[in-house]
Scaffold this motif. Structure first.
Motif, PDB file in Angstrom:
ATOM      1  N   SER A 111      -4.904  -2.524   6.144  1.00 48.65           N
ATOM      2  CA  SER A 111      -6.333  -3.158   6.116  1.00 48.65           C
ATOM      3  C   SER A 111      -6.939  -2.543   4.700  1.00 48.65           C
ATOM      4  CB  SER A 111      -7.207  -2.737   7.222  1.00 48.65           C
ATOM      5  OG  SER A 111      -7.307  -0.988   7.202  1.00 48.65           O
ATOM      6  N   VAL A 112      -6.243  -1.826   3.900  1.00 54.87           N
ATOM      7  CA  VAL A 112      -6.888  -1.182   2.445  1.00 54.87           C
ATOM      8  C   VAL A 112      -6.019  -1.734   1.617  1.00 54.87           C
ATOM      9  CG1 VAL A 112      -7.456   0.653   1.102  1.00 54.87           C
ATOM     10  CG2 VAL A 112      -7.732   1.036   3.801  1.00 54.87           C
ATOM     11  N   GLU A 113      -6.665  -2.534   0.781  1.00 55.82           N
ATOM     12  CA  GLU A 113      -5.852  -3.259  -0.216  1.00 55.82           C
ATOM     13  C   GLU A 113      -6.798  -2.829  -1.769  1.00 55.82           C
ATOM     14  OE1 GLU A 113      -3.754  -6.834   1.707  1.00 55.82           O
ATOM     15  OE2 GLU A 113      -5.512  -7.270   0.700  1.00 55.82           O
ATOM     16  N   TYR A 114      -5.897  -2.518  -2.530  1.00 57.66           N
ATOM     17  CA  TYR A 114      -6.308  -2.479  -4.121  1.00 57.66           C
ATOM     18  C   TYR A 114      -5.287  -2.881  -5.195  1.00 57.66           C
ATOM     19  CZ  TYR A 114      -4.209   2.046  -3.572  1.00 57.66           C
ATOM     20  OH  TYR A 114      -3.410   3.123  -3.299  1.00 57.66           O
ATOM     21  N   THR A 115      -5.941  -3.005  -6.478  1.00 55.69           N
ATOM     22  CA  THR A 115      -4.597  -3.193  -7.514  1.00 55.69           C
ATOM     23  C   THR A 115      -4.553  -1.780  -8.154  1.00 55.69           C
ATOM     24  OG1 THR A 115      -6.462  -3.810  -9.021  1.00 55.69           O
ATOM     25  CG2 THR A 115      -5.350  -5.561  -7.869  1.00 55.69           C
ATOM     26  N   GLU A 116      -3.259  -1.813  -8.517  1.00 57.15           N
ATOM     27  CA  GLU A 116      -2.575  -0.459  -9.437  1.00 57.15           C
ATOM     28  C   GLU A 116      -2.530  -0.725 -10.730  1.00 57.15           C
ATOM     29  OE1 GLU A 116       0.365   1.566  -7.658  1.00 57.15           O
ATOM     30  OE2 GLU A 116      -0.160   1.178  -5.449  1.00 57.15           O
TER      31      GLU A 116
END
Length: 276
Positions: free
Chosen positions: A271-276
Motif C-alpha cells: 500500500s506504500v509506494e514512492y519513486t527511488e
C-alpha cells in the motif's frame, strides 16, 4: 476439422490445467530467482566485511506458493540451520547475523543465542528494522548489536498460556495468581508456577549472554530485570538510545548494504509506494 471435436468443457479443462501449472510454476520461478539474488548479495557482503554472513529473516512475502503469505517465526528448523552455519564457520572468523523477526519459540532461540555466544570470533547482530522477543535474546549473545537509527528490539519476558485462555506475559500470570490467592483456579496456579520457573530460566539465560559485556554486577542485574521482569509490555519497542541506556552493546552504524539486501524480500502488503 480437428477443432470441431473440441467442446466448451474441453477448453475450460485446458485453461484450468494451464492456470494450475502457472500458479505452481511461476511462484517457484520467482522464489528461485530471488534466492539467487539474496545469496549473491550475501557473498558481496562477506567479501567486503571479511565476515561470515548469516540471515534470520521472517516476513510475510508475496513470493510464495500460489502467492499465499506464510507467517514465520523462530523455530527448531531455524536453529538447526543457524547452528550449522556457525559450526561450519572457522573458529576465529567473525560472524554477522542479519535479523528481522517478531520472535519465536524459546528452545531454539536459546540454542541459537548460546551457539553465537560460544563462537570464538567476533560476532555482530545487524538489525535493519526490528528484532523482538526471541530476536532480542539472540542479539544479547553478540559482541555488538548494530541497529538502524529507527530500528527496535523488545523485552524478553516469557509469554505463557494455552489454546483456551490465550497467551499472556509470565509476570501477569504470577500477578493474577497472587491477586486471587486461595480463589485462584487450578489452571491459573499451575500456569503461575510454570511462569515463575520460566522467568527464572530467562533471567539465567540473559545473565549468561550478557556476561562479559556488562562488567558491573549492579548494572548487569539492572539490564536483565529491565528486559525480563515485565516492567514493559511485551510489544514495547526499545530504540537504540534506550538499549544503550539499559547497558547493551549497541551502535547505529548499520551498513547500507543491509538495507539493500532487505529489498530482496517482497512484502505481501504494497500500500506504500514512492519513486527511488
Amino acid at each position: 476439422m480437428v477443432f470441431e471435436d473440441i467442446g466448451a468443457w474441453d477448453v475450460l479443462t485446458i485453461f484450468a490445467i494451464l492456470f494450475v501449472l502457472y500458479a505452481f510454476a511461476y511462484p517457484q520461478y520467482q522464489m528461485k530467482k530471488v534466492k539467487v539474488q539474496r545469496l549473491s548479495m550475501i557473498k558481496k557482503m562477506e567479501q567486503e566485511w571479511g565476515t561470515r554472513v548469516l540471515t534470520l529473516i521472517h516476513r510475510k512475502e508475496a513470493v510464495s506458493m500460489f502467492g499465499l503469505p506464510v507467517y514465520q517465526y523462530i523455530d527448531i528448523e531455524d536453529a538447526e540451520s543457524i547452528l550449522r552455519g556457525i559450526r561450519d564457520t572457522k573458529k576465529e572468523r567473525p560472524i554477522d547475523i542479519i535479523i528481522h523477526t517478531p520472535g519465536g519459540q524459546v528452545h531454539p532461540t536459546i540454542q541459537i543465542a548460546r551457539a553465537l555466544k560460544n563462537h570464538k570470533g567476533y560476532t555482530r547482530v545487524l538489525i535493519p528494522h526490528y528484532s523482538m522477543s526471541g530476536g532480542t535474546i539472540i542479539a544479547l549473545a553478540a559482541d555488538e548489536i548494530i541497529m538502524d537509527d529507527d530500528a527496535v528490539i523488545g523485552p524478553i519476558d516469557p509469554q505463557i498460556g494455552d489454546l483456551i485462555r490465550g497467551t499472556y506475559p509470565a509476570p501477569s500470570w504470577i500477578y493474577a495468581a497472587s491477586k486471587k490467592g486461595d480463589k485462584a483456579d487450578d489452571t491459573t496456579i499451575v500456569i503461575s508456577d510454570i511462569s515463575e520457573k520460566t522467568m527464572k530460566l530467562m533471567r539465567k539465560v540473559a545473565t549468561e549472554l550478557l556476561d562479559g559485556k556488562i562488567e558491573d554486577a549492579e548494572k548487569l542485574n539492572y539490564a536483565v530485570e529491565k528486559l525480563v521482569s515485565g516492567e514493559m509490555v511485551h510489544i514495547t519497542p526499545i530504540s537504540a538510545p534506550e538499549a544503550i541506556d539499559i547497558g547493551l552493546p549497541v551502535s547505529t552504524e548499520l551498513p547500507n548494504k543491509v538495507h539493500d539486501f532487505m529489498k530482496f524480500y517482497r512484502s505481501v502488503k504494497s500500500s506504500v509506494e514512492y519513486t527511488e
